[in-house]
Design an enzyme around this catalytic site. Structure first.
Site: not given
Length: 348
Positions: A105, A179, A313
């Site tokens: 991420h 997210h 996502e």
């Protein structure tokens, strides 16, 4: 429709802002310029009760201390990059390692931990906020200075519209996503196991033990990943399928979408009557049923636990740089990458 802007806190000596967008039907979205985090999203149930349908904290500090990416923009690259390195134009780039030997991420100080510039905006049919950030060359190991813009819009059709834009002065990787953890029961009254999920996807990516795509693309037919006619999330969790067990008993998988901006993702909760339709031009969606969500975080009177939320996502496929058969996430120098995802709330 209206926009409220307030000072929420301070971070590294700078103002943390909180924007609240409200439409004429009472739907309300609150977002902060720290990580572009959506802190609250309030929508009506079938009886008109307006409640929060996302997971988050009631104050700023926990987002810095211990937030599992609640509501945040993820970048430069969403998901995992195997070995925390990649090769581009003959040069190997070493990224920050923040999950075992891999990069997750965008790294420990990715876009979710950045204080963005933010401006409220308004047009005839919507109110919004435009967030902007310039990621310097070499940040978290990535090449290129990247100018990023994230737009959040709220309109009277109860749509939250998210547009990501990025442009770099050097060829680099970009794969942005949001997210947010959704829970349509309202105010976290129940977990999401009895939510029904429909995804128009005939292909899902197989994951290895580090939750990184192996490169194999699996046909969903006859598996818990066949959501084309809709399935209760509980069915997958209780299926015993090896890929479901691998990620902690649920989904944490990239689905390769069969169609776009055509009701391709639908999440519904029969008890509240709420339904969320997600439409996107992104290649895929990573579905995460919060299998690894830490327990005991105070989410405004609700305690966090497994299966309390579901992330949808929308993004390019994870670790695409290591899989040439996946659509590329390489952003050539001087070109813009843009994508839009629409989250439409209604009732059934």
């Amino acid at each position: 429709m209206r926009i409220r802007k307030e000072t929420w806190s301070r971070f590294n000596g700078k103002e943390v802002l909180l924007f609240t967008l409200t439409n004429d039907r009472g739907m309300e979205l609150s977002a902060t310029n720290y990580g572009c985090i959506v802190t609250d999203l309030r929508v009506p149930d079938r009886n008109g009760n307006i409640e929060n349908v996302v997971l988050g904290f009631g104050r700023f500090e926990p987002y810095v201390e211990n937030a599992p990416y609640f509501g945040a923009v993820i970048g430069r690259v969403a998901g995992r990059i195997r070995g925390a390195s990649f090769e581009l134009d003959g040069i190997t780039y070493q990224l920050a390692k923040n999950e075992h030997n891999n990069h997750l991420h965008g790294g420990p100080n990715g876009f979710h931990r950045v204080l963005w510039q933010a401006e409220p905006v308004q047009r005839d049919d919507a109110v919004g906020v435009v967030f902007s950030y310039t990621s310097p060359d070499g940040e978290e190991g990535y090449p290129g200075t990247v100018h990023v813009q994230v737009e959040y819009w709220l309109n009277n059709d109860n749509e939250w519209i998210v547009t990501h834009r990025a442009r770099s002065d050097k060829t680099t990787l970009v794969n942005l996503t949001n997210h947010t953890y959704f829970n349509l029961s309202g105010n976290g009254k129940r977990d999401i196991l009895d939510h029904t999920l429909t995804i128009q996807s005939s292909r899902v990516l197989e994951l290895n033990e580090e939750l990184i795509p192996t490169g194999r693309v699996l046909d969903v037919a006859g598996t818990p990943f066949d959501l084309r006619q809709g399935k209760m999330i509980r069915e997958a969790v209780e299926s015993g399928h090896p890929q479901i067990e691998l990620v902690g008993g649920g989904y944490d998988h990239p689905f390769w979408l069969d169609r776009h901006h055509d009701k391709e993702i639908v999440l519904s909760d029969q008890e509240s009557g709420r339904v969320l339709t997600v439409e996107t031009d992104e290649v895929g969606v990573v579905v995460y049923t919060s299998n690894q969500l830490p327990e005991g975080l105070d989410l405004g009177g609700v305690s966090s636990r497994k299966y309390l939320g579901i992330c949808l996502e929308t993004q390019g496929l994870p670790d695409a740089i290591h899989h040439p058969q996946f659509p590329s996430i390489v952003l050539p120098a001087g070109q813009e990458r843009a994508s839009t995802t629409v989250y439409r709330f209604g009732i059934i």
